[in-house]
Motif scaffolding. Structure first.
Motif, PDB file in Angstrom:
ATOM      1  N   ARG A 131       0.816  -1.219   0.000  1.00  0.00           N
ATOM      2  CA  ARG A 131       0.000   0.000   0.000  1.00  0.00           C
ATOM      3  C   ARG A 131       0.846   1.263   0.000  1.00  0.00           C
ATOM      4  O   ARG A 131       0.582   2.193  -0.771  1.00  0.00           O
ATOM      5  N   GLU A 154      -1.090  -3.829 -11.610  1.00  0.00           N
ATOM      6  CA  GLU A 154      -2.484  -3.758 -12.062  1.00  0.00           C
ATOM      7  C   GLU A 154      -3.228  -2.610 -11.378  1.00  0.00           C
ATOM      8  O   GLU A 154      -4.078  -1.950 -11.987  1.00  0.00           O
ATOM      9  N   GLU A 155      -2.887  -2.353 -10.123  1.00  0.00           N
ATOM     10  CA  GLU A 155      -3.521  -1.246  -9.407  1.00  0.00           C
ATOM     11  C   GLU A 155      -2.969   0.099  -9.848  1.00  0.00           C
ATOM     12  O   GLU A 155      -3.654   1.128  -9.758  1.00  0.00           O
TER      13      GLU A 155
END
Length: 302
Positions: free
Chosen positions: A101, A148-149
């Motif tokens: 994150r 991908e994010e």
């Protein structure tokens, strides 16, 4: 009558007399040459830009640490007012941690910075194994999932992600992508306008499939950046600093440039050197050596 002689320039860091004259500003042979800022790492962004302008180069590759020192707004103004192209922005990535994150947030900031600077590509070094981890496949999958994010943000700000495979020497600590083929396997999961690959001579020269993979990258429109330096021996104790100036090592740089050009790449040719002796030299001497070696070892003879 006393005739003053102009001394022969000396290449750095080898200290040998230059084999070719220094191309003057405006020389068409410099039209694609770019200084990657880490080649003069100890210098500020202002100093690097000044050296590039004095040498008559059209382009510079920027690094986040130097932009942060200068301030993003000031750096963007400086580059715009200089008239230089920004060939790349280094670097993003390091997406292999067990919790991605924070890394994703940092990469989104890097993409925003690249867009503000006018950089067409954010160079991505995906990261190595977390401390104490031996699960290479798992580290790769975390990085691929994080990409991908990240791709939607890259698309939104108009900056491509350039996946850079690194020599296997750096697999454990820096890059779980070790070949151009591996990088293309990942890049091809996404649209070419959003994700491509970086061809760095230092990292790909050894690969017996490199020409085939360069051609593959060209067919897909995937080459985002072409970076040049040489492989010199013996390697220093810090292998990261083992890059040499073009012509000081064993890489056939001209052959790789021909392959990249043959694949349809027409962008900048960026010289990226991590080398303590180069960093200790005068930046104007470094850029002049770069220009001469570009003519001598990267472009066609004659």
């Amino acid at each position: 009558m006393t005739t003053s002689l102009v001394p022969t320039p000396v290449d750095v860091p080898c200290g040998l007399a230059a084999a070719v004259p220094t191309p003057p500003p405006g020389d068409e042979r410099l039209a694609r040459l770019s200084l990657n800022q880490t080649t003069v790492k100890p210098r500020s962004l202002v100093q690097a830009v000044d050296s590039v302008l004095r040498a008559g180069l059209p382009s510079i590759g920027l690094w986040r640490e130097h932009v942060a020192e200068t301030g993003l707004e000031r750096a963007a103004r400086l580059v715009r007012s200089s008239g230089l192209r920004v060939s790349s922005y280094c670097r993003g990535g390091f997406l292999t941690g067990r919790d991605t994150r924070a890394a994703l947030d940092d990469n989104r900031r890097a993409l925003d910075e690249a867009a503000a600077l006018g950089a067409p590509v954010l160079v991505m070094v995906l990261g190595g194994l977390p401390e104490g981890d031996r699960d290479l496949d798992g580290a790769r999958e975390r990085a691929f999932g994080a990409l991908e994010e990240l791709v939607p943000h890259a698309a939104a700000v108009g900056v491509r992600l350039g996946l850079e495979p690194l020599h296997p020497l750096f697999c454990a600590d820096r890059a779980v992508l070790s070949t151009l083929g591996q990088a293309l396997d990942v890049a091809e999961r996404f649209e070419a306008e959003h994700v491509g690959v970086v061809v760095d001579t230092y990292h790909v020269w050894w690969d017996p499939q490199v020409r085939e993979q360069i051609a593959r990258a060209g067919r897909g429109g995937r080459i985002t950046s072409f970076q040049v330096c040489d492989w010199v021996l013996p390697l220093p104790s810090d292998a990261l600093l083992g890059r040499g100036m073009p012509g000081d090592g064993c890489i056939d740089l001209r052959a790789l440039r021909r392959a990249v050009d043959g694949a349809g790449y027409t962008g900048d040719i960026e010289v990226e050197v991590f080398n303590a002796e180069v960093w200790a030299a005068d930046p104007d001497d470094v850029v002049a050596t770069m220009a001469r070696r570009h003519v001598q070892h990267v472009l066609e003879r004659g």
